[in-house]
Motif scaffolding. Structure first.
Motif, mmCIF file in Angstrom:
data_model
loop_
_atom_site.group_PDB
_atom_site.id
_atom_site.type_symbol
_atom_site.label_atom_id
_atom_site.label_comp_id
_atom_site.label_asym_id
_atom_site.label_seq_id
_atom_site.Cartn_x
_atom_site.Cartn_y
_atom_site.Cartn_z
ATOM 1 N N LEU A 56 -4.901 -0.666 -5.288
ATOM 2 C CA LEU A 56 -4.913 -0.613 -3.268
ATOM 3 C C LEU A 56 -6.680 -0.455 -3.345
ATOM 4 C CD1 LEU A 56 -3.738 3.791 -3.597
ATOM 5 C CD2 LEU A 56 -3.191 1.283 -2.185
ATOM 6 N N ALA A 57 -7.965 -1.185 -4.563
ATOM 7 C CA ALA A 57 -8.865 -0.847 -4.218
ATOM 8 C C ALA A 57 -8.438 -2.402 -4.096
ATOM 9 C CB ALA A 57 -9.523 -0.594 -5.305
ATOM 10 N N LYS A 100 0.776 -1.095 0.439
ATOM 11 C CA LYS A 100 0.270 -0.109 0.371
ATOM 12 C C LYS A 100 0.875 1.171 -0.008
ATOM 13 C CE LYS A 100 -2.626 -1.812 3.975
ATOM 14 N NZ LYS A 100 -3.516 -1.971 4.241
ATOM 15 N N TRP A 113 -4.572 3.116 -8.351
ATOM 16 C CA TRP A 113 -5.882 3.630 -7.269
ATOM 17 C C TRP A 113 -6.194 1.535 -7.541
ATOM 18 C CZ3 TRP A 113 -5.589 7.408 -4.378
ATOM 19 C CH2 TRP A 113 -4.634 7.917 -4.619
ATOM 20 N N GLN A 135 -13.785 3.835 -3.264
ATOM 21 C CA GLN A 135 -13.586 5.228 -2.793
ATOM 22 C C GLN A 135 -12.289 4.895 -3.831
ATOM 23 O OE1 GLN A 135 -11.855 6.839 0.766
ATOM 24 N NE2 GLN A 135 -14.083 6.467 1.165
ATOM 25 N N HIS A 136 -11.792 4.150 -4.169
ATOM 26 C CA HIS A 136 -9.733 3.812 -4.894
ATOM 27 C C HIS A 136 -10.517 3.859 -6.398
ATOM 28 C CE1 HIS A 136 -7.096 4.434 -1.678
ATOM 29 N NE2 HIS A 136 -7.449 3.802 -1.098
ATOM 30 N N LEU A 170 0.933 3.806 -3.050
ATOM 31 C CA LEU A 170 0.491 5.917 -2.480
ATOM 32 C C LEU A 170 2.035 6.426 -3.085
ATOM 33 C CD1 LEU A 170 -0.897 5.116 0.697
ATOM 34 C CD2 LEU A 170 -2.337 5.642 -0.905
ATOM 35 N N ALA A 202 1.260 6.843 -6.553
ATOM 36 C CA ALA A 202 -0.162 7.017 -7.325
ATOM 37 C C ALA A 202 0.609 9.357 -6.460
ATOM 38 C CB ALA A 202 -1.107 6.848 -6.626
ATOM 39 N N TRP A 254 -11.208 -2.762 -14.687
ATOM 40 C CA TRP A 254 -11.697 -2.053 -12.966
ATOM 41 C C TRP A 254 -13.151 -1.976 -12.824
ATOM 42 C CZ3 TRP A 254 -7.091 -3.063 -13.230
ATOM 43 C CH2 TRP A 254 -6.299 -1.944 -13.378
ATOM 44 N N ARG A 308 -12.019 6.669 -8.610
ATOM 45 C CA ARG A 308 -11.289 7.190 -9.379
ATOM 46 C C ARG A 308 -10.466 6.363 -10.087
ATOM 47 N NH1 ARG A 308 -7.320 10.346 -5.190
ATOM 48 N NH2 ARG A 308 -7.018 11.276 -6.918
ATOM 49 N N ILE A 342 -13.324 1.692 1.374
ATOM 50 C CA ILE A 342 -12.122 1.864 0.501
ATOM 51 C C ILE A 342 -12.096 1.401 -0.229
ATOM 52 C CG2 ILE A 342 -9.602 2.223 0.929
ATOM 53 C CD1 ILE A 342 -10.117 1.967 4.288
ATOM 54 N N ALA A 343 -12.168 0.277 -0.660
ATOM 55 C CA ALA A 343 -11.741 0.061 -2.222
ATOM 56 C C ALA A 343 -13.113 0.323 -3.177
ATOM 57 C CB ALA A 343 -12.755 -1.493 -1.805
#
Length: 344
Positions: free
Chosen positions: A197-198, A177, A194, A212-213, A181, A184, A227, A216, A209-210
């Motif tokens: 991260l998801a 992670k 992103w 949100q990522h 980050l 990113a 995605w 993006r 959180i997944a």
């Protein structure tokens, strides 16, 4: 089921990152060729000997062979040439290129490490060595090379991006992670960071959180099916399978039917909605487009059985079994046992 979801998420991320890694690696090799001096240029004028001229010709011939799709010929030329000039970094890196073209990641790694050892250390060589180490299953070595590449080119986001892939595979999620980050931060438009991260957040069951990522990532690359599948998985895990179904049904049907991860996600959503017949029909259409794909036939058999369409389930399982797919052979035996018991 949670473990199965993690495996599927990792597989999806692995496919995406592997494809991009190959593209980035090819670009890196071409870049490396562009700034790598030839042996003649390194030695210069009066010092050049007949042997050196022969070596230079072997290097050029090996490049031509690689360009013509003959990596085995290039390898043979380079091995003979390097026996006389073992300290030539360019020769070793070309040997690594010829070996990876033959799917020999272990020896390609050794060749690139030799190129580094004899004096031509740079971020692109380190990236190539790391990628080959990863393909050879040597995760510790891959991490070491990616970290060195990152130090040499600290503003290049591809190094922490692919370092994260190895860290995740090694089970070090906090480090993965952190690397993602960093990537990113270096490039906020890096959709793969992103999405990755998801995927990790889903592994950790942090669905909000997944979500949100992955939003993006999808905003950056709205046409990317991988995605979209991750977002659908997040919706399902948030107990909103209807939204996941709408997201995947919006994909062109031919594209959807050709993607096993998309089919699996849709089928699980239909299962949550108590609509196994929809999943069965989905797999029936997919099989019609890919009639000889055994894993697809097996899933069609399973979902037809769940939808109480036992005759169709047995037919699909029999087709997969004839293709030598062992899970279907066992499943077919169970179906036939059930039929015999129901007749008694």
């Amino acid at each position: 089921m949670a473990q199965m979801n993690q495996i599927k998420t990792r597989r999806l991320w692995g496919v995406a990152t592997a494809a991009l890694a190959i593209v980035v690696l090819i670009v890196g090799i071409l870049t490396l060729r562009s700034f790598t001096a030839t042996p003649a240029e390194q030695q210069g004028g009066p010092a050049a000997s007949a042997d050196r001229a022969q070596f230079n010709q072997a290097i050029q011939d090996s490049r031509d062979a690689l360009d013509q799709g003959e990596p085995a010929k290039a390898e043979a030329l380079l091995r003979r040439a390097l026996a006389s000039f073992p300290d030539d970094s360019d020769g070793w890196s070309l040997l690594g290129e010829s070996l990876i073209a033959q799917d020999n990641a272990t020896e390609a790694l050794a060749a690139y490490e030799q190129a580094i050892a004899v004096g031509q250390d740079n971020a692109e060589l380190r990236f190539a060595a790391a990628t080959f180490a990863h393909r050879a299953g040597q995760l510790d070595i891959a991490q070491e090379h990616y970290m060195r590449a990152q130090k040499m080119a600290p503003t290049n986001p591809k190094h922490p991006l692919y370092l994260a892939q190895v860290q995740r595979q090694a089970g070090d999620l906090p480090a993965a992670k952190a690397s993602l980050l960093r990537a990113a931060t270096l490039d906020p438009d890096l959709a793969l960071a992103w999405a990755s991260l998801a995927a990790i957040a889903l592994d950790e069951n942090k669905t909000s959180i997944a979500h949100q990522h992955i939003k993006r990532a999808r905003k950056l690359q709205p046409a990317n099916l991988d995605w979209r599948i991750i977002e659908a998985r997040a919706w399902r895990r948030m107990n909103q399978p209807n939204k996941a179904v709408r997201l995947l049904i919006a994909v062109d049907e031919n594209t959807r039917l050709a993607s096993l991860p998309a089919l699996e996600e849709l089928a699980m959503c239909y299962g949550m909605l108590a609509q196994p017949e929809e999943a069965a029909n989905l797999y029936a259409r997919a099989v019609a487009s890919n009639p000889d794909e055994a894993p697809l036939l097996h899933l069609a058999a399973q979902w037809h059985q769940r939808a109480a369409m036992n005759d169709a389930a047995e037919a699909y399982a029999a087709r997969a079994a004839r293709l030598g797919y062992e899970p279907s052979q066992h499943f077919l035996a169970l179906l036939r046992d059930e039929d015999e018991n129901s007749d008694q």
